[in-house]
Design a protein around this motif. Structure first.
Motif, PDB file in Angstrom:
ATOM      1  N   LEU A   1       0.984  -1.262   0.027  1.00 37.30           N
ATOM      2  CA  LEU A   1      -0.017  -0.037   0.078  1.00 37.30           C
ATOM      3  C   LEU A   1       0.844   1.342  -0.261  1.00 37.30           C
ATOM      4  CD1 LEU A   1      -2.666  -0.947   2.727  1.00 37.30           C
ATOM      5  CD2 LEU A   1      -2.903  -0.982   0.001  1.00 37.30           C
ATOM      6  N   LYS A   2       0.344   2.095  -0.695  1.00 31.32           N
ATOM      7  CA  LYS A   2       1.066   3.644  -0.712  1.00 31.32           C
ATOM      8  C   LYS A   2       0.665   4.220   0.632  1.00 31.32           C
ATOM      9  CE  LYS A   2       1.309   4.317  -5.785  1.00 31.32           C
ATOM     10  NZ  LYS A   2       1.837   3.008  -5.883  1.00 31.32           N
ATOM     11  N   LYS A   3       1.437   5.295   0.881  1.00 28.61           N
ATOM     12  CA  LYS A   3       1.149   5.784   2.168  1.00 28.61           C
ATOM     13  C   LYS A   3      -0.492   6.554   2.302  1.00 28.61           C
ATOM     14  CE  LYS A   3       2.666   9.092   5.741  1.00 28.61           C
ATOM     15  NZ  LYS A   3       3.857  10.019   6.235  1.00 28.61           N
ATOM     16  N   HIS A   4      -0.781   7.023   1.326  1.00 27.33           N
ATOM     17  CA  HIS A   4      -2.362   7.567   1.130  1.00 27.33           C
ATOM     18  C   HIS A   4      -3.208   6.268   1.114  1.00 27.33           C
ATOM     19  CE1 HIS A   4      -2.118   6.783  -3.242  1.00 27.33           C
ATOM     20  NE2 HIS A   4      -3.390   6.659  -3.298  1.00 27.33           N
ATOM     21  N   GLN A   5      -2.954   5.204   0.614  1.00 29.16           N
ATOM     22  CA  GLN A   5      -3.894   3.880   0.850  1.00 29.16           C
ATOM     23  C   GLN A   5      -4.005   3.372   2.210  1.00 29.16           C
ATOM     24  OE1 GLN A   5      -1.833   1.778  -2.292  1.00 29.16           O
ATOM     25  NE2 GLN A   5      -3.635   2.147  -3.645  1.00 29.16           N
ATOM     26  N   LEU A   6      -2.836   3.538   2.709  1.00 32.46           N
ATOM     27  CA  LEU A   6      -2.644   2.882   4.202  1.00 32.46           C
ATOM     28  C   LEU A   6      -3.478   4.020   5.147  1.00 32.46           C
ATOM     29  CD1 LEU A   6      -1.625   0.969   6.279  1.00 32.46           C
ATOM     30  CD2 LEU A   6       0.468   2.462   6.191  1.00 32.46           C
TER      31      LEU A   6
ATOM     32  N   HIS B   1     -11.201   2.839   9.755  1.00 31.85           N
ATOM     33  CA  HIS B   1     -11.674   2.312  11.074  1.00 31.85           C
ATOM     34  C   HIS B   1     -12.122   3.038  12.102  1.00 31.85           C
ATOM     35  CE1 HIS B   1      -9.169  -0.775   9.305  1.00 31.85           C
ATOM     36  NE2 HIS B   1     -10.041  -1.869  10.001  1.00 31.85           N
ATOM     37  N   ALA B   2     -12.342   4.668  11.780  1.00 33.36           N
ATOM     38  CA  ALA B   2     -13.099   5.356  12.513  1.00 33.36           C
ATOM     39  C   ALA B   2     -14.260   6.251  12.115  1.00 33.36           C
ATOM     40  CB  ALA B   2     -11.892   6.613  12.793  1.00 33.36           C
ATOM     41  N   LEU B   3     -14.838   6.368  13.120  1.00 33.30           N
ATOM     42  CA  LEU B   3     -16.271   6.946  12.821  1.00 33.30           C
ATOM     43  C   LEU B   3     -16.423   8.280  13.706  1.00 33.30           C
ATOM     44  CD1 LEU B   3     -19.039   4.082  13.725  1.00 33.30           C
ATOM     45  CD2 LEU B   3     -17.841   4.786  11.404  1.00 33.30           C
TER      46      LEU B   3
ATOM     47  N   ASN C   1     -29.171   3.955   8.994  1.00 30.68           N
ATOM     48  CA  ASN C   1     -28.581   4.900   7.888  1.00 30.68           C
ATOM     49  C   ASN C   1     -27.419   4.253   7.499  1.00 30.68           C
ATOM     50  OD1 ASN C   1     -30.686   7.042   7.426  1.00 30.68           O
ATOM     51  ND2 ASN C   1     -29.863   7.710   9.639  1.00 30.68           N
ATOM     52  N   PRO C   2     -26.819   4.355   6.501  1.00 35.62           N
ATOM     53  CA  PRO C   2     -25.486   3.979   6.209  1.00 35.62           C
ATOM     54  C   PRO C   2     -24.266   4.834   7.217  1.00 35.62           C
ATOM     55  CG  PRO C   2     -26.448   4.435   4.301  1.00 35.62           C
ATOM     56  CD  PRO C   2     -27.482   4.966   5.432  1.00 35.62           C
ATOM     57  N   VAL C   3     -23.389   4.125   7.668  1.00 37.28           N
ATOM     58  CA  VAL C   3     -22.271   4.615   8.490  1.00 37.28           C
ATOM     59  C   VAL C   3     -21.406   5.126   7.680  1.00 37.28           C
ATOM     60  CG1 VAL C   3     -21.012   4.283  10.342  1.00 37.28           C
ATOM     61  CG2 VAL C   3     -22.994   3.245  10.370  1.00 37.28           C
ATOM     62  N   THR C   4     -20.957   6.411   7.730  1.00 37.55           N
ATOM     63  CA  THR C   4     -19.731   6.920   7.071  1.00 37.55           C
ATOM     64  C   THR C   4     -18.726   7.036   7.940  1.00 37.55           C
ATOM     65  OG1 THR C   4     -21.292   8.185   5.936  1.00 37.55           O
ATOM     66  CG2 THR C   4     -18.940   9.011   5.603  1.00 37.55           C
ATOM     67  N   THR C   5     -17.522   6.521   7.559  1.00 39.51           N
ATOM     68  CA  THR C   5     -16.333   6.730   8.222  1.00 39.51           C
ATOM     69  C   THR C   5     -15.531   7.779   8.073  1.00 39.51           C
ATOM     70  OG1 THR C   5     -14.965   5.543   6.650  1.00 39.51           O
ATOM     71  CG2 THR C   5     -16.116   3.970   8.033  1.00 39.51           C
ATOM     72  N   LEU C   6     -14.334   7.986   8.701  1.00 44.12           N
ATOM     73  CA  LEU C   6     -13.685   9.221   8.451  1.00 44.12           C
ATOM     74  C   LEU C   6     -12.931   9.009   7.143  1.00 44.12           C
ATOM     75  CD1 LEU C   6     -11.719   9.957  11.840  1.00 44.12           C
ATOM     76  CD2 LEU C   6     -13.555  11.248  10.879  1.00 44.12           C
ATOM     77  N   ALA C   7     -12.821   8.032   6.417  1.00 43.91           N
ATOM     78  CA  ALA C   7     -12.514   8.038   5.067  1.00 43.91           C
ATOM     79  C   ALA C   7     -13.399   8.238   4.128  1.00 43.91           C
ATOM     80  CB  ALA C   7     -12.051   6.558   4.823  1.00 43.91           C
ATOM     81  N   GLY C   8     -14.756   8.634   4.627  1.00 47.45           N
ATOM     82  CA  GLY C   8     -15.520   8.922   3.937  1.00 47.45           C
ATOM     83  C   GLY C   8     -16.354   7.839   3.137  1.00 47.45           C
ATOM     84  N   GLY C   9     -15.986   6.610   3.304  1.00 48.59           N
ATOM     85  CA  GLY C   9     -16.799   5.647   2.895  1.00 48.59           C
ATOM     86  C   GLY C   9     -17.991   4.947   3.720  1.00 48.59           C
ATOM     87  N   MET C  10     -18.900   4.173   3.291  1.00 50.56           N
ATOM     88  CA  MET C  10     -19.829   3.452   4.102  1.00 50.56           C
ATOM     89  C   MET C  10     -19.814   2.133   4.206  1.00 50.56           C
ATOM     90  SD  MET C  10     -23.084   5.652   2.870  1.00 50.56           S
ATOM     91  CE  MET C  10     -22.915   6.486   1.195  1.00 50.56           C
TER      92      MET C  10
END
Length: 132
Positions: free
Chosen positions: A93-98, A105-107, A123-132
């Motif tokens: 993984l590149k640094k931005h991917q890691l 892993h954070a909400l 509702n969908p749960v959005t993480t700090l990465a922006g994904g659900m």
């Protein structure tokens, strides 16, 4: 504010509640503990902590926990979970991917243990990465 640790499956949820009665973390950690204190030395989260440090996310997570009124919930995989992943996957993984993986892993809100059961059903749960 009190710091709460709640185990959910193989994940650790570190939560900063706004109010209410919660089971506080052991007295040695205190109400303003940092992630390094919580995840070390005798807890099995060294790999997760190492990746948080490599991606400079410790401060980001602590700021969300202590400088916002929402708090934070962190799901910290234990070292054995990382050991189950082929080493080439994480090392590739590149640094931005890691960083994105760790943020997944954070909400950006504190959730009490009793809220987890129905959390993603409403509702969908959005993480700090922006994904659900």
């Amino acid at each position: 504010m009190k710091l709460v640790v709640a185990f959910l499956a193989a994940a650790l949820s570190l939560s900063i509640p706004l109010a209410g009665a919660h089971r506080p973390l052991a007295d040695e950690v205190g109400p303003r503990a940092n992630l390094t204190e919580i995840l070390t030395p005798d807890r099995p989260f060294q790999t997760f902590l190492r990746y948080l440090n490599q991606t400079n996310l410790v401060e980001v997570f602590e700021n969300q926990a202590y400088r916002t009124h929402h708090g934070i919930t962190i799901f910290a995989p234990a070292d054995r979970a990382f050991a189950a992943v082929h080493p080439s996957v994480l090392s590739g993984l590149k640094k931005h991917q890691l960083k994105n993986l760790m943020m997944y892993h954070a909400l950006a809100k504190h959730y009490a243990l009793k809220e987890f059961d129905g959390l993603s059903r409403v509702n969908p749960v959005t993480t700090l990465a922006g994904g659900m």
